[in-house]
Design an enzyme around this catalytic site. Sequence first.
Site, mmCIF file in Angstrom:
data_model
loop_
_atom_site.group_PDB
_atom_site.id
_atom_site.type_symbol
_atom_site.label_atom_id
_atom_site.label_comp_id
_atom_site.label_asym_id
_atom_site.label_seq_id
_atom_site.Cartn_x
_atom_site.Cartn_y
_atom_site.Cartn_z
ATOM 1 N N ASP A 37 0.848 -1.189 0.000
ATOM 2 C CA ASP A 37 0.000 0.000 0.000
ATOM 3 C C ASP A 37 0.889 1.247 0.000
ATOM 4 O O ASP A 37 1.911 1.308 0.682
ATOM 5 C CB ASP A 37 -0.910 -0.003 1.236
ATOM 6 C CG ASP A 37 -2.054 0.983 1.101
ATOM 7 O OD1 ASP A 37 -3.201 0.541 0.923
ATOM 8 O OD2 ASP A 37 -1.798 2.218 1.168
ATOM 9 N N ASN A 94 -12.957 -3.047 2.823
ATOM 10 C CA ASN A 94 -13.938 -1.974 2.928
ATOM 11 C C ASN A 94 -14.895 -2.059 1.742
ATOM 12 O O ASN A 94 -14.462 -2.222 0.601
ATOM 13 C CB ASN A 94 -13.225 -0.614 2.933
ATOM 14 C CG ASN A 94 -12.276 -0.478 4.110
ATOM 15 O OD1 ASN A 94 -12.579 -0.915 5.213
ATOM 16 N ND2 ASN A 94 -11.114 0.116 3.873
ATOM 17 N N GLY A 100 -16.204 2.597 3.975
ATOM 18 C CA GLY A 100 -14.968 3.366 3.855
ATOM 19 C C GLY A 100 -14.133 3.013 2.640
ATOM 20 O O GLY A 100 -12.934 3.299 2.598
ATOM 21 N N HIS A 105 -12.123 -1.132 -6.897
ATOM 22 C CA HIS A 105 -11.719 -2.446 -7.412
ATOM 23 C C HIS A 105 -11.513 -3.298 -6.164
ATOM 24 O O HIS A 105 -10.700 -2.934 -5.292
ATOM 25 C CB HIS A 105 -10.425 -2.333 -8.228
ATOM 26 C CG HIS A 105 -9.942 -3.638 -8.803
ATOM 27 N ND1 HIS A 105 -9.917 -3.884 -10.163
ATOM 28 C CD2 HIS A 105 -9.464 -4.763 -8.211
ATOM 29 C CE1 HIS A 105 -9.449 -5.104 -10.378
ATOM 30 N NE2 HIS A 105 -9.164 -5.659 -9.196
ATOM 31 N N HIS A 107 -10.537 -5.253 -3.092
ATOM 32 C CA HIS A 107 -9.217 -5.499 -2.494
ATOM 33 C C HIS A 107 -9.359 -5.912 -1.050
ATOM 34 O O HIS A 107 -10.294 -5.523 -0.360
ATOM 35 C CB HIS A 107 -8.314 -4.275 -2.606
ATOM 36 C CG HIS A 107 -8.906 -2.994 -2.120
ATOM 37 N ND1 HIS A 107 -9.827 -2.281 -2.861
ATOM 38 C CD2 HIS A 107 -8.736 -2.303 -0.966
ATOM 39 C CE1 HIS A 107 -10.180 -1.196 -2.197
ATOM 40 N NE2 HIS A 107 -9.548 -1.189 -1.032
ATOM 41 N N HIS A 109 -7.099 -5.658 2.407
ATOM 42 C CA HIS A 109 -5.918 -5.103 3.074
ATOM 43 C C HIS A 109 -5.356 -6.171 4.012
ATOM 44 O O HIS A 109 -6.114 -6.839 4.722
ATOM 45 C CB HIS A 109 -6.299 -3.902 3.947
ATOM 46 C CG HIS A 109 -6.833 -2.735 3.198
ATOM 47 N ND1 HIS A 109 -6.034 -1.700 2.755
ATOM 48 C CD2 HIS A 109 -8.096 -2.417 2.821
ATOM 49 C CE1 HIS A 109 -6.795 -0.797 2.149
ATOM 50 N NE2 HIS A 109 -8.046 -1.206 2.174
#
Length: 122
Positions: A37, A94, A100, A105, A107, A109
Site C-alpha cells: 500500500d 472496505n 470506507g 476495485h 481489495h 488489506h
Amino acid sequence: MIDIKNYNKDNVFGKILRKEIPSDVVYETEEIYAFKDINPQAPIHVVIIPKKEFCSFDDFSRSSGEKTILEMIRSISIIADILELKKGYRIISNIGDFGGQEVPHFHIHMLGGKRLGKIVAP
Ligand code: 5GP
C-alpha cells in the site's frame, strides 16, 4: 459516491494492473496481484486484488468464479508466510461508502508487523 455495482476501469488498481502506474509487488498468480500500500497503516500493509474486475468484496462474493475465489483466499496465508507474519495479522475489506471504500476495485488489506488496535475507531 462510489458505485459498488458497476465496475469503473478508470480506478487506480485497474491502472496498477495495466502497469500504467508502478507498484511494489509482493506476490502474483494468474488470478491475483498483491502489492504494498502506498500509504501504509501498519509496518506491513499489503493490498491483495483479483486481476478480474470486481467493484468490491460484495460484487466478488456474488459473481466470482471458483478459481479466483480459491486463489484470492489461498493467497492470504501464502503472503503471511512470505512476509513472516508469525505473530498474526489483520485482513480488512472496505465495501462502499459506509464501509470506507475509496478504490472501487475489490481489495483485501493485509496489515501486520505490530500489535494492532481495535478493529473500529471509537
Ligand atoms: P480503500 O479505502 O479503498 O479500502 O483502500 C484503498 C487503498 O489504496 C488505501 O489504503 C490507499 O493508500 C491505497 N492506494 C491508493 N492509491 C494507491 C496507489 O497508487 N498505489 C498503491 N500501492 N496504493 C494505493
